[in-house]
Design a protein around this motif. Structure first.
Motif, mmCIF file in Angstrom:
data_model
loop_
_atom_site.group_PDB
_atom_site.id
_atom_site.type_symbol
_atom_site.label_atom_id
_atom_site.label_comp_id
_atom_site.label_asym_id
_atom_site.label_seq_id
_atom_site.Cartn_x
_atom_site.Cartn_y
_atom_site.Cartn_z
ATOM 1 N N LYS A 249 0.807 -1.191 0.078
ATOM 2 C CA LYS A 249 -0.023 0.047 -0.089
ATOM 3 C C LYS A 249 0.916 1.300 0.028
ATOM 4 C CE LYS A 249 -3.846 -2.168 2.889
ATOM 5 N NZ LYS A 249 -4.419 -2.105 3.975
ATOM 6 N N LYS B 248 0.599 5.891 0.071
ATOM 7 C CA LYS B 248 -0.186 6.811 0.516
ATOM 8 C C LYS B 248 -0.063 7.959 -0.697
ATOM 9 C CE LYS B 248 0.204 6.250 5.311
ATOM 10 N NZ LYS B 248 0.430 6.731 6.710
ATOM 11 N N GLN B 249 -0.820 8.963 -0.727
ATOM 12 C CA GLN B 249 -0.884 9.997 -1.807
ATOM 13 C C GLN B 249 0.495 10.693 -1.196
ATOM 14 O OE1 GLN B 249 -4.271 12.484 -1.861
ATOM 15 N NE2 GLN B 249 -3.319 13.625 -3.593
ATOM 16 N N CYS C 297 -2.551 8.933 -5.287
ATOM 17 C CA CYS C 297 -3.615 8.521 -4.304
ATOM 18 C C CYS C 297 -3.142 7.562 -3.514
ATOM 19 C CB CYS C 297 -4.755 7.832 -5.318
ATOM 20 S SG CYS C 297 -3.971 6.458 -6.098
ATOM 21 N N ASP C 298 -4.150 7.113 -2.402
ATOM 22 C CA ASP C 298 -3.980 6.032 -1.528
ATOM 23 C C ASP C 298 -4.222 5.043 -2.278
ATOM 24 O OD1 ASP C 298 -3.247 7.910 0.501
ATOM 25 O OD2 ASP C 298 -5.440 7.941 1.360
ATOM 26 N N CYS C 299 -3.293 4.009 -2.474
ATOM 27 C CA CYS C 299 -3.430 2.926 -3.485
ATOM 28 C C CYS C 299 -2.838 1.852 -3.034
ATOM 29 C CB CYS C 299 -2.948 3.401 -4.924
ATOM 30 S SG CYS C 299 -3.740 4.852 -5.746
ATOM 31 N N ARG D 244 -6.851 2.161 -6.582
ATOM 32 C CA ARG D 244 -7.297 2.915 -5.231
ATOM 33 C C ARG D 244 -7.691 2.117 -4.122
ATOM 34 N NH1 ARG D 244 -7.487 8.424 -6.338
ATOM 35 N NH2 ARG D 244 -7.443 9.259 -8.654
ATOM 36 N N GLN D 245 -7.621 2.577 -2.976
ATOM 37 C CA GLN D 245 -7.937 1.588 -2.056
ATOM 38 C C GLN D 245 -9.335 1.541 -1.883
ATOM 39 O OE1 GLN D 245 -5.835 2.646 1.492
ATOM 40 N NE2 GLN D 245 -3.737 2.635 0.802
#
Length: 347
Positions: free
Chosen positions: A209, A211-212, A238-240, A264-265
């Motif tokens: 994971k 983070k943006q 993005c948070d992905c 994206r999460q």
């Protein structure tokens, strides 16, 4: 952009039988609830192996007069700890599994019958068959026992007839009202990161994971200046979840090349299903759709999310989106799924 992993499933080449057998695994007797000449289904088992692991299994074909032991090399296909079930694929060649294939032929020919926990094999000749029937029902010289034996034998053949009728009815039903998708896989809307300039790509130590704003990679290019180097950092938009790295690290790349694939999460996951265009009429009739996942979970009667417009690219195949019918993790994106359509008019 939609990620679709195309996976073609081979039609099952051999029928699967429900006649229970036994197996010995690590010195323990395990029930084989269904089987074919290429696979075994285990019940009441607690396997420590994971899908993909190899497992040595001794299959026990026990009849009223003998016990055949087959040492088989298998691979674990799926495990369901909650239901204590597992599925194995037999890896041995046909010459080693020939006794099991012969036993299956006897079963299909109606020469294998089950009485309680015992299995009997009827002979070819009438005298041998009558002798086997007598062994099953315990025929004596008395008229009463002879009548009981004939009644029991009749019941056996009625049961075999009903089983054969059910088996054939199931085959006819599947041929008339069901079909499988060409391919299906778990998918989601993805974010593709492209290389913004020419240079040598160095990826960061990427976790699953990101983070943006987190650094994904650095692009270095020789340039005039004090140190002769010019660098550009690639940051996450993005948070992905990181799906794949599409460029080799520490190598030179051109601007516009694919670097990473992210999702994206909070992205909605679905199952992308490819079907022949000629099945469009069946799909418009809202058939029942069943999905079978690699971990053994099955989702029945899932709904269609969308059907694409007809274009030159959909002239032979349609790619439709259906609900997964279960909770999915982004790490499962790309996994193949078996999708079956039931078009019976009474649904």
């Amino acid at each position: 952009m939609t990620v679709v992993a195309v996976s073609k499933r081979r039609e099952r080449e051999f029928p699967r039988f429900k006649l229970p057998l036994m197996a010995r695994i690590d010195g323990k007797r395990i029930e084989v609830c269904d089987w074919s000449v290429t696979g075994l289904g285990l019940a009441k088992v607690a396997l420590t192996q994971a899908p993909g692991d190899h497992l040595l299994v001794t299959l026990l074909v026990e009849t009223e007069s003998s016990c055949l032991e087959l040492a088989l090399n298998t691979r674990v296909v799926w495990v369901n700890p909650d239901e204590r079930r597992a599925g194995l694929q037999i890896l041995d060649p046909a010459d080693k599994t020939a006794p099991l294939a012969h036993f299956a032929d006897l079963y299909l020919a109606g020469r294998v019958v089950q009485s309680g926990s015992k299995i009997y094999v009827l002979g070819n000749k009438m005298a041998e068959m009558e002798s086997a029937k007598a062994a099953v029902v315990g025929v004596t010289s008395s008229t009463r026992n002879g009548l009981a034996g004939r009644i029991f034998g009749l019941l056996i053949f009625v049961i075999i007839g009903l089983a054969a009728f059910s088996f054939l009815s199931n085959i006819v039903y599947k041929r008339l009202f069901t079909f499988e998708a060409i391919s299906a896989s778990i998918a989601a809307e993805t974010v593709t990161v492209y290389q913004p300039r020419d240079g040598v790509v160095e990826f960061a130590d990427l976790p699953q994971k990101v983070k943006q704003g987190e650094r994904l990679a650095t692009i270095t290019l020789d340039a005039p200046g004090a140190d002769g180097k010019s660098t550009v950092e690639i940051l996450s938009a993005c948070d992905c979840y990181v799906l794949s790295v599409d460029h080799a690290g520490s190598t030179y790349g051109r601007a516009g090349a694919r670097m990473l694939s992210l999702v994206r999460q909070d992205a909605s996951l679905y199952v992308s299903v490819r079907v022949p265009f000629r099945r469009l009429a069946n799909i418009s009739d809202k058939p029942q759709i069943s999905l079978s996942y690699l971990d053994g979970v099955e989702a029945k009667n899932v709904d269609i999310v969308s059907i694409p417009k007809v274009t030159e690219y959909t002239a032979t195949q349609l790619e439709i989106q259906v609900q997964p019918g279960r909770s999915l993790d982004p790490s499962m994106i790309g996994q193949p799924v078996l999708a079956t359509f039931d078009t019976a008019p009474w649904h």
